[in-house]
Design an enzyme around this catalytic site. Structure first.
Site, PDB file in Angstrom:
ATOM      1  N   HIS A 376      -0.570   4.625   2.413  1.00 47.02           N
ATOM      2  CA  HIS A 376      -0.528   4.351   0.973  1.00 47.02           C
ATOM      3  C   HIS A 376      -0.887   2.921   0.613  1.00 47.02           C
ATOM      4  O   HIS A 376      -0.664   2.515  -0.532  1.00 47.02           O
ATOM      5  CB  HIS A 376       0.858   4.656   0.394  1.00 47.02           C
ATOM      6  CG  HIS A 376       1.260   6.089   0.487  1.00 47.02           C
ATOM      7  ND1 HIS A 376       1.093   6.981  -0.543  1.00 47.02           N
ATOM      8  CD2 HIS A 376       1.807   6.789   1.506  1.00 47.02           C
ATOM      9  CE1 HIS A 376       1.535   8.174  -0.175  1.00 47.02           C
ATOM     10  NE2 HIS A 376       1.980   8.081   1.067  1.00 47.02           N
ATOM     11  N   LYS A 567       4.505  -0.172 -14.433  1.00 49.81           N
ATOM     12  CA  LYS A 567       4.374  -0.003 -12.980  1.00 49.81           C
ATOM     13  C   LYS A 567       5.159  -1.129 -12.334  1.00 49.81           C
ATOM     14  O   LYS A 567       5.597  -2.060 -13.032  1.00 49.81           O
ATOM     15  CB  LYS A 567       2.906  -0.060 -12.562  1.00 49.81           C
ATOM     16  CG  LYS A 567       2.161  -1.298 -13.094  1.00 49.81           C
ATOM     17  CD  LYS A 567       0.683  -1.288 -12.735  1.00 49.81           C
ATOM     18  CE  LYS A 567      -0.113  -0.326 -13.598  1.00 49.81           C
ATOM     19  NZ  LYS A 567      -1.119   0.421 -12.875  1.00 49.81           N
ATOM     20  N   ARG A 568       5.385  -1.053 -11.002  1.00 47.84           N
ATOM     21  CA  ARG A 568       6.028  -2.173 -10.335  1.00 47.84           C
ATOM     22  C   ARG A 568       5.253  -3.460 -10.633  1.00 47.84           C
ATOM     23  O   ARG A 568       4.028  -3.429 -10.785  1.00 47.84           O
ATOM     24  CB  ARG A 568       6.075  -1.915  -8.826  1.00 47.84           C
ATOM     25  CG  ARG A 568       7.097  -0.854  -8.435  1.00 47.84           C
ATOM     26  CD  ARG A 568       8.502  -1.238  -8.856  1.00 47.84           C
ATOM     27  NE  ARG A 568       8.988  -2.357  -8.079  1.00 47.84           N
ATOM     28  CZ  ARG A 568       9.758  -2.239  -7.010  1.00 47.84           C
ATOM     29  NH1 ARG A 568      10.172  -1.051  -6.591  1.00 47.84           N
ATOM     30  NH2 ARG A 568      10.161  -3.311  -6.351  1.00 47.84           N
ATOM     31  N   LYS A 573      -1.513  -6.003  -9.129  1.00 45.20           N
ATOM     32  CA  LYS A 573      -1.626  -5.111 -10.290  1.00 45.20           C
ATOM     33  C   LYS A 573      -1.999  -5.888 -11.560  1.00 45.20           C
ATOM     34  O   LYS A 573      -2.342  -5.323 -12.577  1.00 45.20           O
ATOM     35  CB  LYS A 573      -0.330  -4.336 -10.493  1.00 45.20           C
ATOM     36  CG  LYS A 573      -0.010  -3.391  -9.334  1.00 45.20           C
ATOM     37  CD  LYS A 573       1.320  -2.688  -9.555  1.00 45.20           C
ATOM     38  CE  LYS A 573       1.792  -1.873  -8.358  1.00 45.20           C
ATOM     39  NZ  LYS A 573       1.158  -0.541  -8.261  1.00 45.20           N
ATOM     40  N   THR A 675      -0.852   6.467  -9.826  1.00 45.43           N
ATOM     41  CA  THR A 675      -0.575   7.815 -10.319  1.00 45.43           C
ATOM     42  C   THR A 675      -0.146   7.763 -11.786  1.00 45.43           C
ATOM     43  O   THR A 675      -0.275   8.762 -12.502  1.00 45.43           O
ATOM     44  CB  THR A 675       0.524   8.508  -9.480  1.00 45.43           C
ATOM     45  OG1 THR A 675       1.590   7.564  -9.271  1.00 45.43           O
ATOM     46  CG2 THR A 675      -0.003   8.968  -8.144  1.00 45.43           C
ATOM     47  N   LYS A 679      -0.903  10.254 -15.316  1.00 47.65           N
ATOM     48  CA  LYS A 679       0.060  10.723 -16.324  1.00 47.65           C
ATOM     49  C   LYS A 679      -0.433  10.356 -17.723  1.00 47.65           C
ATOM     50  O   LYS A 679      -0.362  11.161 -18.656  1.00 47.65           O
ATOM     51  CB  LYS A 679       1.441  10.100 -16.072  1.00 47.65           C
ATOM     52  CG  LYS A 679       2.077  10.579 -14.774  1.00 47.65           C
ATOM     53  CD  LYS A 679       3.240   9.701 -14.305  1.00 47.65           C
ATOM     54  CE  LYS A 679       3.514   9.983 -12.834  1.00 47.65           C
ATOM     55  NZ  LYS A 679       4.403   8.993 -12.205  1.00 47.65           N
TER      56      LYS A 679
HETATM   57  C1  26Q Z   1       8.630  -1.548   3.460  1.00 45.91           C
HETATM   58  C2  26Q Z   1       9.415  -2.315   4.320  1.00 45.91           C
HETATM   59  C3  26Q Z   1      10.721  -2.631   4.002  1.00 45.91           C
HETATM   60  C4  26Q Z   1      11.256  -2.148   2.821  1.00 45.91           C
HETATM   61  C5  26Q Z   1      10.474  -1.376   1.975  1.00 45.91           C
HETATM   62  C6  26Q Z   1       9.161  -1.075   2.290  1.00 45.91           C
HETATM   63  C7  26Q Z   1       8.328  -0.274   1.365  1.00 45.91           C
HETATM   64  C8  26Q Z   1       8.887   0.603   0.467  1.00 45.91           C
HETATM   65  C9  26Q Z   1       8.096   1.318  -0.427  1.00 45.91           C
HETATM   66  C10 26Q Z   1       6.953  -0.415   1.362  1.00 45.91           C
HETATM   67  C11 26Q Z   1       6.169   0.299   0.470  1.00 45.91           C
HETATM   68  C12 26Q Z   1       6.732   1.161  -0.445  1.00 45.91           C
HETATM   69  C13 26Q Z   1       5.966   1.905  -1.429  1.00 45.91           C
HETATM   70  C14 26Q Z   1       4.654   1.861  -1.565  1.00 45.91           C
HETATM   71  C15 26Q Z   1       3.969   2.580  -2.659  1.00 45.91           C
HETATM   72  O1  26Q Z   1       4.601   3.084  -3.566  1.00 45.91           O
HETATM   73  N1  26Q Z   1       2.633   2.652  -2.624  1.00 45.91           N
HETATM   74  C16 26Q Z   1       1.891   3.322  -3.689  1.00 45.91           C
HETATM   75  O2  26Q Z   1       1.753   4.687  -3.330  1.00 45.91           O
HETATM   76  C17 26Q Z   1       1.198   5.439  -4.385  1.00 45.91           C
HETATM   77  C18 26Q Z   1       1.189   6.892  -3.967  1.00 45.91           C
HETATM   78  O3  26Q Z   1       0.216   7.118  -2.995  1.00 45.91           O
HETATM   79  C19 26Q Z   1      -0.195   4.929  -4.749  1.00 45.91           C
HETATM   80  O4  26Q Z   1      -0.628   5.629  -5.884  1.00 45.91           O
HETATM   81  C20 26Q Z   1      -0.152   3.428  -5.048  1.00 45.91           C
HETATM   82  O5  26Q Z   1      -1.461   2.944  -5.228  1.00 45.91           O
HETATM   83  C21 26Q Z   1       0.531   2.694  -3.904  1.00 45.91           C
HETATM   84  O6  26Q Z   1       0.680   1.315  -4.222  1.00 45.91           O
END
Ligand code: 26Q
Length: 834
Positions: A376, A567-568, A573, A675, A679
């Site tokens: 991702h 978004k985050r 972004k 995503t 929406k």
């Molecule tokens: C990693 C290490 C330690 C703690 C947390 C994490 C962690 C947690 C969540 C790393 C990444 C995430 C989430 C990533 C994420 O949401 N990526 C997004 O995924 C979407 C679905 O595929 C895409 O549409 C987005 O582009 C992408 O940024």
């Protein structure tokens, strides 16, 4: 004697044979009353909507559980191939209205609540969000399991039952303040605890080897500190099809003897503390925060998820097939949601080798034919690496297995590229250096039969960049699966007015075949239809204003363009670019450059990771700029900027119906997919965006003329990074100069000197990876094109309809159909819903 045999032989149990529960208004009235009064012990003196919400949810849950049992039994009888979605995050949001929609009981329930003198909206609003995810990746998992159930696919979601979900965000003096989200405080009526399926998870200890009777080396993992994983199941209904799948979330608890050991040693307090350590494991969701990387607790969480889920699947396999694993890979597939659960590759090997006695080659063939990995992110800093030392200490047996996997893999690479030691170093699962690290993405690639990205550009860039060596080695393993969103939650449930108009004109087939929305295309020329579409959009904007009025004292204007970025908060972004545009508009107003003006309300929302310094600064900047603009009488209704606090799933359900313009403005090549963009499109918003992630495919579907494109391409970004000169760009652009001057003279931080220095420095830095200054001019020009179209109301409405009509590709029903046809290969199972 008949009498005696009657007393001694027990009849077959009939305890679960029940008449099917009714789905009429009166059935819900009756069940609601019984639960409210006899189960919850409340009466008309109770004014909190919470108990009414609970009573209604219990009545609905009963209907889900009936179908759940039937689905479970049907899967068991057919012994079909199954898939498992392993994810550290399931960002489910609220359940009540989704359950009503999918069971097809919305009208009956609304009538029933009306009869009881209750406001259904109030009950719905009293449900807390299940915020067990950070953002896109977690919400994708939730949309996926909705589509799996709707497509009648036997797929189970496996995750963690965090006691605390995504933190809740307060804004104090313009700054983000995090509050813990104790979402389970009032219980959770949708889940069922199933302690009978508890599994034991090992940590620490050491390994011990011996040679078995066949001369094979056997290893056991001993003197471990164990904890227990207890499952909590939530029903996941398909859309009106009788299928109810399972989301199984693990909670960590202490073992009895673990406490006892300490207790016998005479240290009662230590024993209680040990219990705490065990239960800590699933206490809190990790925010997506670079500062949290490498934390032992996170690795414990990941292993708990992988081990408990695999033991669960293998346990039920052994229950049906004994220790014969020949068909295991043909009957099971695991989809890894990013590298977070990728320790599952090594854990499946351990279970097959150490617990079930398979030999290496057989175990490895099974593993490699059951695991599939989804990436991702393209940001190299986001790739997970674990210190080998930490791994050895926490999971010594898993570390050995990873070393063995790597040794076998390095031999394969050597055979293919003899003498290419550079390549061996690049591809090794173990990164050498001052300290050794495990590269989890490489473990996932080596241990899987499929590796996919989440949008066409992203998958292409993975193959050409991050995973290039692996792609050269195994081109057939790599594929793309463009993301989607569930149209049930993201159109039917959140925007019933628009959904109603669509259904009135093209029928209701779109709910399960979103490509049918293309039937709306001719209606873009139908004046009466366009008028209705416009009215519904305006109503949704008014509702959004009313909803937000509670928190803000800003005077909104429904005629203004609603320009939304939620978004985050992350530098890539580029919420900052959005703010620069707002400051530019403000500057124009102050200079009186307002001929042919289009009123605009800019809404920005999102959480910053608690340790992400720049993201937090950006939030503060948005709030300060907002304060200056919204309180300036010269600005009036021409321009508003609002920061929406605590953005979450249930907020998006209110926001997306009321958006005119969707901001998808990441630096090209950085957003894997996005995503939220989908929406908004589904709800008739226009996109202003870069050629990044799924934006590219959105533009392809809707046509260039119905998309506001701007910015450098991914290739140009890479090219320019070698000679990027933001100060030169600023010098050449009067508008950008003025914006920078306003920032640099402290116009937005008059009593907080120096507050935004780091932000200004980042814009002016030749090393700025996000190239904000580079895209400024092109962004401003695209926003002007937005305004020109918005002033032509008829044209805007037409384009809005065409966006919705072209959004069919972005249903997770399409995405999951692709996963199934190309990766899982499951046969849909029909559930008799009579
Ligand atoms: C990693 C290490 C330690 C703690 C947390 C994490 C962690 C947690 C969540 C790393 C990444 C995430 C989430 C990533 C994420 O949401 N990526 C997004 O995924 C979407 C679905 O595929 C895409 O549409 C987005 O582009 C992408 O940024």
């Amino acid at each position: 004697m008949p009498y005696k045999s009657f007393k001694t032989s027990k009849p077959k149990s009939t305890i679960t044979i029940l008449p099917k529960l009714g789905l009429e208004e009166r059935d819900f009235v009756a069940d609601f009353k019984r639960y409210y009064s006899h189960r919850l012990g409340r009466d008309e003196n109770c004014t909190s909507p919470h108990y009414a919400y609970e009573a209604l949810s219990m009545a609905i849950s009963d209907r889900l559980i009936e179908r759940w049992k039937k689905t479970y039994n049907t899967y068991k009888e057919t012994d079909c191939k199954r898939a498992y979605y392993l994810s550290m995050e399931f960002l489910m949001g609220r359940t009540l209205s989704n359950a009503m929609l999918n069971l097809g009981i919305t009208e009956a329930v609304e009538q029933a609540m009306y009869d009881l003198g209750l406001e259904i909206e109030e009950l719905i609003e009293s449900e807390p969000d299940a915020g067990l995810g950070n953002g896109g990746l977690g919400r994708l998992a939730a949309c996926f399991i909705d589509s799996c159930a709707t497509l009648q696919l036997p797929v189970t979601g496996y995750g963690l039952r965090y006691e605390y979900g995504m933190f809740s965000q307060d804004i104090v003096n313009g700054e983000q303040v995090e509050k813990p989200d104790h979402w389970l405080r009032n219980g959770n009526v949708w889940e069922i605890e199933r302690p009978e399926y508890t599994h034991r998870i090992k940590f620490c200890g050491r390994t011990k080897s011996h040679i078995d009777e066949f001369g094979n080396k056997r290893t056991s993992w001993v003197e471990t500190q164990d904890i227990l994983a207890v499952p909590y199941d939530t029903p996941i209904p398909g859309y009106k099809n009788g299928t109810v799948n399972t989301l199984r979330l693990w909670k960590a608890t202490a073992t009895e003897e673990f406490n006892l050991q300490e207790f016998n040693a005479g240290d009662y307090a230590e024993s209680v503390a040990a219990k705490n350590t065990a239960e800590n494991i699933t206490m809190v969701l990790y925010p997506n925060d670079a500062n949290e990387n490498g934390k032992a607790l996170r690795l414990r969480q990941q292993y708990l998820l992988a081990s408990a889920s695999l033991q669960d699947v293998i346990g039920s396999w052994v229950g049906r097939h004994g220790n014969d694993f020949t068909e295991f890979a043909a009957k099971n597939a695991f989809q890894l949601n990013d590298t977070h659960p990728s320790i599952a590759v090594a854990e499946l090997m351990r279970l097959l080798l150490d617990v079930h006695g398979l030999v290496w080659n057989d175990a490895w063939a099974i593993t490699r034919n059951t695991m599939a990995y989804t990436n991702h992110t393209l940001l190299p800093e986001a790739l997970e690496r674990w210190s080998v030392n930490l791994f050895k200490q926490l999971l010594p047996r898993l570390m050995e297995i990873i070393f063995d996997i790597n040794a076998h893999f390095m031999a394969e690479v050597s055979a293919h590229w003899p003498g290419d030691t550079d390549r061996l170093g690049r591809m090794s699962i173990i990164e050498e250096g001052h300290e050794q690290h495990v590269r989890m993405a490489y473990l996932a690639i080596v241990g899987s039969f499929s590796v996919n990205g989440v949008a066409a550009l992203h998958s292409k860039l993975l193959q050409q960049g991050l995973f290039r060596d692996f792609y050269e080695f195994w081109p057939g393993k790599f594929n793309n699966k463009t993301n989607g969103v569930t149209p049930r939650r993201w159109l039917a449930a959140c925007n019933p007015e628009l959904a109603g108009l669509i259904t009135e004109n093209i029928g209701n087939g779109w709910l399960t075949d979103l490509s049918l929305l293309n039937k709306l295309k001719p209606y873009a020329k139908d004046e009466a239809f366009c008028q209705k579409w416009h009215d519904i959009k305006q109503n949704a904007k008014q509702k959004l204003i009313d909803y937000k009025k509670l928190e803000h004292d800003v005077d909104f204007n429904v005629e203004a363009i609603f320009d939304v970025q939620v978004k985050r908060v992350h530098e890539y972004k580029r919420q900052l670019l959005n703010v620069l545009h707002v400051i530019h508009l403000y500057d124009r107003i102050k200079r009186g450059d307002t001929a042919n003006w289009t009123d605009r309300c800019v809404l920005i929302g999102g959480k910053a990771a608690p340790g992400y310094y720049m993201a937090k600064k950006i939030i503060k900047l948005i709030n300060n700029v907002s304060h200056v603009i919204n309180s300036d009488p010269d600005v009036g209704k021409k321009l508003k900027l609002v920061f929406l606090p605590n953005y979450r799933v249930s907020a998006m359900e209110k926001i997306c119906p009321g958006a005119d313009l969707s901001e998808q403005i990441s630096t090209a090549g950085k957003e894997a997919s996005g995503t939220g963009n989908m929406k908004f499109m589904m709800n008739g918003a226009m996109t202003i965006g870069t050629l990044d992630g799924a934006n590219i495919e959105i533009r392809e579907e809707v046509g260039d003329e119905n998309f506001f494109l701007f910015g450098l391409t991914e290739g140009q970004v890479g090219e320019m990074s070698h000679h990027y000169d933001p100060n030169g760009i600023i010098d050449q652009d009067e508008d950008l100069q003025r914006v920078m001057r306003l920032l640099e003279c402290g116009h937005f931080n008059q009593f907080e000197p120096g507050l935004f220095d780091d932000i200004m420095a980042s814009i002016r830095s030749p090393q700025d990876p996000w190239m904000t200054a580079a895209d400024f001019r092109s962004f401003i020009d695209a926003q002007k094109r937005v305004e020109a179209v918005y002033q032509d109301r008829k044209l805007w409405t037409k384009m809005s309809i065409l966006n919705c009509a072209a959004s069919g590709k972005f249903s997770t029903d399409r995405t999951i159909t692709d996963y199934n046809n190309e990766i899982w290969k499951l046969t849909p199972v029909t559930i008799d819903d009579k």
